[in-house]
Write an enzyme that holds these catalytic residues in place. Structure first.
Site, short mmCIF file in Angstrom:
data_model
loop_
_atom_site.label_atom_id
_atom_site.label_comp_id
_atom_site.label_asym_id
_atom_site.label_seq_id
_atom_site.Cartn_x
_atom_site.Cartn_y
_atom_site.Cartn_z
N ASN A 110 20.74 4.51 50.89
CA ASN A 110 22.15 4.68 50.52
C ASN A 110 22.33 5.77 49.46
O ASN A 110 23.20 6.64 49.60
CB ASN A 110 22.73 3.36 50.00
CG ASN A 110 22.80 2.29 51.07
OD1 ASN A 110 22.44 2.54 52.22
ND2 ASN A 110 23.24 1.09 50.69
N HIS A 156 62.76 32.49 60.22
CA HIS A 156 63.12 31.89 61.52
C HIS A 156 62.67 32.78 62.69
O HIS A 156 63.24 32.71 63.77
CB HIS A 156 64.64 31.65 61.62
CG HIS A 156 65.20 30.87 60.48
ND1 HIS A 156 65.15 29.51 60.40
CD2 HIS A 156 65.81 31.29 59.33
CE1 HIS A 156 65.72 29.10 59.27
NE2 HIS A 156 66.12 30.17 58.60
N SER A 277 40.66 40.23 81.27
CA SER A 277 40.98 39.21 82.26
C SER A 277 40.08 39.37 83.48
O SER A 277 39.72 40.50 83.86
CB SER A 277 42.45 39.34 82.69
OG SER A 277 42.70 38.61 83.87
N LYS A 283 44.63 43.79 81.10
CA LYS A 283 44.78 42.88 79.98
C LYS A 283 43.80 43.18 78.84
O LYS A 283 42.65 43.55 79.05
CB LYS A 283 44.57 41.42 80.43
CG LYS A 283 45.62 40.88 81.38
CD LYS A 283 46.98 40.79 80.75
CE LYS A 283 47.04 39.76 79.65
NZ LYS A 283 46.77 38.38 80.10
N ASN A 285 43.11 40.82 75.58
CA ASN A 285 43.52 39.55 75.00
C ASN A 285 42.96 39.34 73.60
O ASN A 285 41.76 39.56 73.38
CB ASN A 285 43.06 38.39 75.89
CG ASN A 285 43.66 38.47 77.28
OD1 ASN A 285 44.80 38.90 77.46
ND2 ASN A 285 42.89 38.07 78.29
N GLU A 290 43.23 33.75 68.88
CA GLU A 290 43.61 32.55 69.61
C GLU A 290 42.63 31.42 69.37
O GLU A 290 43.02 30.25 69.21
CB GLU A 290 43.71 32.87 71.10
CG GLU A 290 44.90 33.75 71.45
CD GLU A 290 44.95 34.15 72.91
OE1 GLU A 290 45.96 34.74 73.32
OE2 GLU A 290 43.98 33.87 73.65
N TYR A 317 28.25 0.48 50.55
CA TYR A 317 27.92 1.23 51.76
C TYR A 317 28.18 0.39 53.00
O TYR A 317 27.94 -0.82 53.03
CB TYR A 317 26.44 1.67 51.75
CG TYR A 317 26.10 2.51 52.96
CD1 TYR A 317 26.40 3.86 52.99
CD2 TYR A 317 25.51 1.93 54.08
CE1 TYR A 317 26.11 4.64 54.11
CE2 TYR A 317 25.22 2.69 55.21
CZ TYR A 317 25.53 4.04 55.22
OH TYR A 317 25.27 4.79 56.34
#
Length: 471
Positions: A110, A156, A277, A283, A285, A290, A317
């Site tokens: 422990n 916004h 892609s 493309k 990316n 991401e 524990y």
């Protein structure tokens, strides 16, 4: 296999139970911390007269050999031995004989595992801090490369007021600075030595906990043996730090993803940090951004998991606490990888300053400055706001910008407008005028860059000092 704790039991452990309760598949990465803690413990036992000096020497030599074997890939970890502690202790006893069985005197798994994770997290906090500073440096370098680029600031997700691109980037620099402050707090809470707490109540042996703390360079000792083995605050604090850090990276990722789109065209990422892609040849990316955005949810999940695990546990524990490590290890790996790849991505970013400026100039981001102009002429702000709003509505009807209006047209809305209004509402003027502390004017951004560099020096100095406390 006979268990090291098997004296009380009359039958062996079910194979499925062995697999279910074993942690060696993930806690093996604590081998260096476990061996360092055991060496310090053995030295202390000998100094206190609890074991003989030659026994301690044999233990230390055996552990040193085991460390070399593990790092050379010559150590076979066994599930039946449950965890890193028992795997090492069993191998030690096989190598040096009965003296190996004395190593566990005056300690429990422990407090042993608590020591290992304190050492591990203290070390990793410094490693993460170094990468965090590296990303801050990349942000600062990129901001400094584009000191004059003007972009629309948003609220916004609508164009709001013109700002310097460097000012926008530096917002993330200072967010990460607060993250670094939180990481320092993590390090401080990890810098508390739990060994000597035993299973929960301390030990009957005359140990010297301070000697172990000094050897392992801990600044403090736990003052309560129950707290020492039950505490996982330092882990929860690290996971909280990591979750907030990843939220910051995720917000930047979202902006980078938007800025790379054809709809924005504010930046272009280097080819080395994008993918293509399998079906659409055109493309490009932004996969790094991401993936960082996606991994944020994973890190937040690990924080929620440990908080949920700990919330109902009585002292001290409980086996539930074995669930603290996989999420911690994965978070450390995820954060370090994300910071590393993100710094390179930011450095490689190309900025489309003309497109940013055109966007800032298109959408009435200077309307507030028109109102401010009238306020400086003596008109109350609410009335000035209304005048500016009516001017915007007129421009929308006529398909014009505010800077397209003639002085005659402007005087239809207020007689306070003079020849200098058109200069006052140029986006470059609007940016330069925001010279309040922390604002977006070039002089304020220059000051922010200088202040950021000083802050970074202080952070790096802290890291240099605390790197010396590693094992």
């Amino acid at each position: 296999m006979t268990k090291l704790w098997g004296g009380r039991f009359t039958k062996g452990t079910d194979v499925l139970v062995e697999e279910f309760t074993s942690s060696i598949s993930f806690d093996r990465r604590l081998y260096k911390e476990d061996i360092a803690g055991s060496i310090a413990h053995a030295r202390m036992l000998a100094k206190c007269g609890i074991i003989a000096a030659d026994e301690a020497e044999a233990i230390i030599a055996g552990l040193t050999d085991i460390l070399a074997d593990i790092e050379a890939g010559n150590f076979s970890f066994e599930t039946a031995l449950e965890d890193i502690h028992m795997n090492i202790e069993k191998r030690l006893t096989e190598r040096i004989g009965p003296a190996g069985g004395k190593l566990h005197t005056a300690r429990s798994r422990n407090d042993q595992v608590a020591l290992d994770t304190h050492l591990y997290l203290r070390k990793e906090a410094v490693a993460v801090g170094q990468l965090l500073c590296g990303l801050q440096e990349a942000i600062m370098e990129t901001a400094a490369r584009f000191p004059d680029a003007i972009m629309p600031g948003y609220t916004h997700l609508q164009r709001a007021q013109p700002i310097l691109f460097a000012h926008h980037l530096l917002a993330y620099f200072f967010m990460l600075g607060r993250d670094f402050d939180r990481l320092r707090g993590v390090w401080e809470r990890a810098d508390i030595m739990p060994l000597g707490a035993g299973a929960l109540a301390g030990t009957t042996f005359p140990i010297d906990r301070k000697q172990v703390a000094d050897e392992l360079k801990f600044g403090r000792l736990y003052e309560n043996s129950i707290d020492a083995v039950a505490d996982r605050d330092y882990m929860m604090e690290f996971l909280s730090f990591a979750a907030i850090l990843m939220v910051h990276l995720s917000r930047l990722s979202e902006e980078v993803i938007l800025w790379c789109s054809s709809e924005f065209k504010f930046v272009e990422l280097d080819d080395a940090h994008c993918t293509g892609s399998s079906i659409m040849p055109q493309k490009k990316n932004p996969d790094v951004a991401e993936l960082v955005r996606g991994k944020t949810g994973r890190v937040i999940g690990h924080l929620m998991a440990l908080l949920t695990t700990m919330k109902g546990l009585p002292l001290a524990y409980n086996k539930d606490m074995q669930e603290d490590k996989e999420g911690l290890f994965d978070t450390v790996d995820t954060v370090k990888f994300s910071l590393s790849v993100y710094a390179a991505m930011v450095r490689g970013m190309k900025v489309n300053a003309p497109r940013m400026l055109a966007a800032a100039d298109e959408d009435f981001t200077n309307a507030t400055d028109m109102a401010d102009y009238l306020v400086k002429k003596g008109l109350p702000f609410r009335q000035a706001h209304e005048v500016s709003g009516k001017s915007v509505r007129y421009c929308l009807e006529k398909d014009k910008k505010l800077t397209d209006l003639s002085l005659a047209e402007l005087k239809e809305f207020s007689p306070l407008f003079e020849e200098d209004i058109l200069e006052a509402i140029k986006v470059e003027t609007c940016v330069a005028a925001r010279n309040s502390y922390g604002g977006t004017s070039p002089s304020q951004v220059k000051e922010a860059l200088a202040g950021g560099r000083e802050a970074l020096k202080r952070q790096l100095a802290w890291l240099d000092t605390h790197r010396k406390n590693g094992i």
